[in-house]
Each structure stands twice: as structure tokens, then as C-alpha cells.
Design a protein around this motif. Structure first.
Motif, PDB file in Angstrom:
ATOM      1  N   GLU A 180       0.850  -1.191   0.000  1.00 45.14           N
ATOM      2  CA  GLU A 180       0.000   0.000   0.000  1.00 45.14           C
ATOM      3  C   GLU A 180       0.880   1.232   0.000  1.00 45.14           C
ATOM      4  O   GLU A 180       2.031   1.181   0.417  1.00 45.14           O
ATOM      5  CB  GLU A 180      -0.898   0.058   1.260  1.00 45.14           C
ATOM      6  CG  GLU A 180      -2.265  -0.559   1.072  1.00 45.14           C
ATOM      7  CD  GLU A 180      -3.143  -0.466   2.328  1.00 45.14           C
ATOM      8  OE1 GLU A 180      -4.251  -0.972   2.268  1.00 45.14           O
ATOM      9  OE2 GLU A 180      -2.723   0.112   3.354  1.00 45.14           O
ATOM     10  N   VAL A 191      -4.892  10.741  -2.980  1.00 41.58           N
ATOM     11  CA  VAL A 191      -5.563   9.695  -2.187  1.00 41.58           C
ATOM     12  C   VAL A 191      -6.716   9.096  -2.982  1.00 41.58           C
ATOM     13  O   VAL A 191      -7.491   9.814  -3.609  1.00 41.58           O
ATOM     14  CB  VAL A 191      -6.065  10.291  -0.848  1.00 41.58           C
ATOM     15  CG1 VAL A 191      -6.919   9.279  -0.090  1.00 41.58           C
ATOM     16  CG2 VAL A 191      -4.880  10.735   0.001  1.00 41.58           C
ATOM     17  N   GLY A 192      -6.774   7.774  -2.974  1.00 42.79           N
ATOM     18  CA  GLY A 192      -7.839   7.094  -3.697  1.00 42.79           C
ATOM     19  C   GLY A 192      -7.439   6.688  -5.103  1.00 42.79           C
ATOM     20  O   GLY A 192      -8.137   5.931  -5.757  1.00 42.79           O
ATOM     21  N   THR A 193      -6.282   7.176  -5.561  1.00 41.19           N
ATOM     22  CA  THR A 193      -5.836   6.754  -6.887  1.00 41.19           C
ATOM     23  C   THR A 193      -5.183   5.382  -6.780  1.00 41.19           C
ATOM     24  O   THR A 193      -4.864   4.897  -5.694  1.00 41.19           O
ATOM     25  CB  THR A 193      -4.814   7.745  -7.498  1.00 41.19           C
ATOM     26  OG1 THR A 193      -3.685   7.836  -6.626  1.00 41.19           O
ATOM     27  CG2 THR A 193      -5.438   9.128  -7.668  1.00 41.19           C
ATOM     28  N   ASN A 194      -5.022   4.766  -7.936  1.00 40.53           N
ATOM     29  CA  ASN A 194      -4.502   3.419  -8.018  1.00 40.53           C
ATOM     30  C   ASN A 194      -3.273   3.464  -8.915  1.00 40.53           C
ATOM     31  O   ASN A 194      -3.351   3.917 -10.047  1.00 40.53           O
ATOM     32  CB  ASN A 194      -5.609   2.549  -8.633  1.00 40.53           C
ATOM     33  CG  ASN A 194      -5.361   1.095  -8.428  1.00 40.53           C
ATOM     34  OD1 ASN A 194      -4.317   0.600  -8.819  1.00 40.53           O
ATOM     35  ND2 ASN A 194      -6.311   0.413  -7.802  1.00 40.53           N
ATOM     36  N   ASN A 212      -4.360   6.578   7.258  1.00 38.12           N
ATOM     37  CA  ASN A 212      -4.606   5.142   7.175  1.00 38.12           C
ATOM     38  C   ASN A 212      -3.333   4.319   7.343  1.00 38.12           C
ATOM     39  O   ASN A 212      -3.365   3.082   7.335  1.00 38.12           O
ATOM     40  CB  ASN A 212      -5.216   4.785   5.811  1.00 38.12           C
ATOM     41  CG  ASN A 212      -6.547   5.474   5.582  1.00 38.12           C
ATOM     42  OD1 ASN A 212      -6.614   6.529   4.981  1.00 38.12           O
ATOM     43  ND2 ASN A 212      -7.602   4.879   6.115  1.00 38.12           N
ATOM     44  N   LEU A 269      -3.538   5.599  -0.209  1.00 35.47           N
ATOM     45  CA  LEU A 269      -4.447   5.988   0.872  1.00 35.47           C
ATOM     46  C   LEU A 269      -3.913   7.230   1.580  1.00 35.47           C
ATOM     47  O   LEU A 269      -2.745   7.609   1.397  1.00 35.47           O
ATOM     48  CB  LEU A 269      -4.557   4.847   1.886  1.00 35.47           C
ATOM     49  CG  LEU A 269      -5.167   3.546   1.347  1.00 35.47           C
ATOM     50  CD1 LEU A 269      -4.962   2.416   2.338  1.00 35.47           C
ATOM     51  CD2 LEU A 269      -6.651   3.741   1.056  1.00 35.47           C
ATOM     52  N   LEU A 281      -3.171   0.716  -4.102  1.00 40.52           N
ATOM     53  CA  LEU A 281      -4.024   1.827  -3.704  1.00 40.52           C
ATOM     54  C   LEU A 281      -3.210   2.883  -2.951  1.00 40.52           C
ATOM     55  O   LEU A 281      -2.375   2.547  -2.109  1.00 40.52           O
ATOM     56  CB  LEU A 281      -5.126   1.272  -2.802  1.00 40.52           C
ATOM     57  CG  LEU A 281      -6.356   2.151  -2.576  1.00 40.52           C
ATOM     58  CD1 LEU A 281      -7.033   2.489  -3.909  1.00 40.52           C
ATOM     59  CD2 LEU A 281      -7.349   1.420  -1.664  1.00 40.52           C
TER      60      LEU A 281
END
Lengths: 204, 204
Positions: free
Chosen positions: B112, B121-124, B135, B131, B129
Motif C-alpha cells: 500500500e 488519495v484514492g488513486t490506483n 490510514n 491511501l 491503492l
């Protein structure tokens, strides 16, 4: 140049320089080898020996004049001579390196990048132009570059390096995780990120 | 582990491993320390000494069984133990490292990534992922990660590392060109790309 210093000592010089540059006037005019050693978790004798390659000894019980030591390290590492470097391979890593602003403090400018992928050619990354690999020879001449950063896939690295040797590049920073065969007059330094992580894993 | 080997020897083990993996059955069943030394431009005594940390000696006049030597190096470097790593900083370099597929051959998976920039944040990236930094503690626990790659700006690096120490990370591969103060039980390895290029420049 700098053939007289062992590579292991040479490798520590930028570490000293970074540390000394991070200090401010509030930290005082002088710095002792003991203080440097302690901050960097190195032996004091080692620090004194390393620094002796670049500058005259510190004064007993006082230490080095910080600004003089910085100047000596910068001089030794050639930070004041502008040197042009080219970059081959404008994939993720190559683009990240092109955008990276940290080379300037060592007097190095990455002037142009080259890639064989037509989709990347003509793009602009961090203010630097990505050109086709056919333009590489011309770019190396134009900028009188002697240094190259190679960030191509492992399978392409040796081929790219052969082209670089032919154009007079004599220092290669190779990120491809593969052994490069090079003529004796060329220095190749490898940065294998995965190998570094593996070394770290086996040290903890 | 591996506290018995000098770091300078440890650093060469992935180099030997890469080289040996690049050979094929056509190169023969055996390989001598002389052949390895010659291919890697190292001294033969040095090669024998390095390899002795990981495996029993080669047979006189025959050499090492290549597959056995590879297995011994893989064992020593922990390539067969799966280890999870996390990455902090999903800028250009961080994203390039996330997309890089070369960690697996050392048994390391980057599971991660975390970034403080809401836009990231939230992109791949490369199937991983990104975060939020909030997190991170949870992710480190979830994956039982002990290794972290830090690819944040220099100004943020120490702060990020403090968070990592608190969560039990004990090995950090730091790309920020800044000295990290770490507790004694944590190993920090620095990859300063600009410094490497400066070292290269002063060697040619």
C-alpha cells in the motif's frame, strides 16, 4: 579526477556535505569531527580521515570552520563546475528523475531526455524535452554531456549503453537491474532499488 | 539477522545474484569465482570471501554449482520469505516505485502507499491503492509490514519517519536527500540519486 580517494570514502562526502548544509549559523562557526561523527553515527577517526581528502585538518579542540569545510567538499565534488547530463528512458522513473530538482546543488543539470516510445517523444517533463532516441547523439554533442542516467527496462539497458559509449559518455548512472558491460574508460554506477530494499530487509 | 556480514559484502550479494540469474544452462552447470570476478570486475579473493558468507566453498578447479549458489544467495537474502513493505509519498518517484515490478524477486511486496495530498488519495498506481496518511498505522498493522519506502520531500521526511518508528517499522529505504534521525533498533538506508550522480561525476 579524485582517483586518490577510496570509493567508500567518496560515497560519504555528499553525506557530510548534506549534513553541514543543513546546519545554520545558530549551530556555530565551528564544527568538530566528533560532532559530525555523532550526528551521522560514524566513527570519529573515519570522519577525520574522509575529510582529510578534501581539506586541511580541523583545528585542535575547535574543529573545522563549517563554511570552509562546505566549500572544500563542494570544490572536491565539483559542485561549482556546471556539468550537463542526459537521461535515457522517460518511463515512470525517468520522468520522476527529470522532475527532480536536486541535481543542481551538485552542479549537474539534466538537459534532455530520450525515449524510443513515440507516445513519449515530444512531451515535456519538468521543463525538459523528451526526444526520440535518434536525437541522442546530437544532444550529447550539443550539450557536451559526459554523464548519462539510464532508466530503461533491463532488456534495453546494454544496447542503450553501447550507443552512449560511442558518443563519448564516460559516466553512467544505471537504474536498470542488470549488469552493464562497459569499456575501461567508462564508470558505471548502479542504483538497484529492489536490491537496496532486499539488503535493508536482511539487516533488520 | 545477517549481522555477521560486513555491509560492504552484503551490498554485493544482490549483484552476484543478478549476475548468476542472468546465466543460462548453456553457460554450464558450474561457475568459478574467477569467472564471477572477471564478469563483475571484482577481485577473485573478494568474491570468494563474499560468497563464503552464504554458502560452502566452491570445488577446487570446478567452481560452484550455479543453481546451488543462487539458492544459497536467495536463502541468505531472504528472497523466499514474503515480506510486506509500505510506501509513503506518491509523487513522481513514489508512483514509479509502486509501478516497479522488481521487488518480487527478493520476496518483497509493496502492499500500500500513503500520501498527504488529497488529490492523490484514492488513486490506483500499478495496482496499488494510495491511501491517506491517516490510514498508514492501520495498513502497517494489517499487513504486518516492517519495511517502508519513504519518497516524500526532504522537509517532510523526518516527520513521516517518526510516525513509522511509532508503528513498528524497523527498516526504512529513504529517498529524501536528508539525514534521518532514527532509534538504534531502526536501520535507515539512503538512496540519494543526486549524490550518486555527483559521485559518478567526480570519478570520471
Amino acid at each position: 579526477m579524485n582517483k586518490d580517494i577510496p570509493e567508500i570514502s567518496l560515497q560519504r562526502l555528499p553525506v557530510y556535505l548534506n549534513y553541514l548544509r543543513s546546519l545554520t549559523d545558530e549551530d556555530g562557526k565551528y564544527i568538530s569531527s566528533g560532532a559530525i561523527a555523532s550526528a551521522l553515527k560514524l566513527g570519529e577517526v573515519l570522519v577525520r580521515k574522509d575529510l582529510a581528502y578534501t581539506s586541511s585538518a580541523g583545528r585542535p579542540k575547535v574543529g573545522y570552520v563549517r563554511t570552509e569545510l562546505i566549500a572544500a567538499l563542494e570544490e572536491y565534488l565539483g559542485c561549482n563546475d556546471v556539468k550537463n547530463a542526459i537521461l535515457v528512458g522517460a518511463g515512470g522513473l525517468g520522468r520522476a528523475l527529470l522532475s527532480y530538482g536536486g541535481f543542481g546543488k551538485y552542479g549537474i543539470e539534466v538537459v534532455e531526455a530520450y525515449d524510443s516510445d513515440p507516445a513519449k517523444v515530444g512531451t515535456n517533463v519538468g521543463g525538459k524535452l523528451v526526444l526520440g532516441i535518434d536525437n541522442m547523439a546530437e544532444g550529447i554533442k550539443k550539450y557536451n554531456a559526459r554523464l548519462a542516467i539510464v532508466a530503461v527496462p533491463a532488456s534495453a539497458a546494454q544496447g542503450v549503453c553501447e550507443l552512449l559509449f560511442k558518443e563519448g559518455i564516460n559516466g553512467i548512472l544505471n537504474f536498470a537491474p542488470v549488469l552493464i558491460s562497459a569499456p575501461d574508460n567508462v564508470v558505471v554506477r548502479n542504483i538497484d532499488v529492489a536490491a537496496n530494499l532486499a539488503i535493508l530487509a536482511s539487516m533488520v
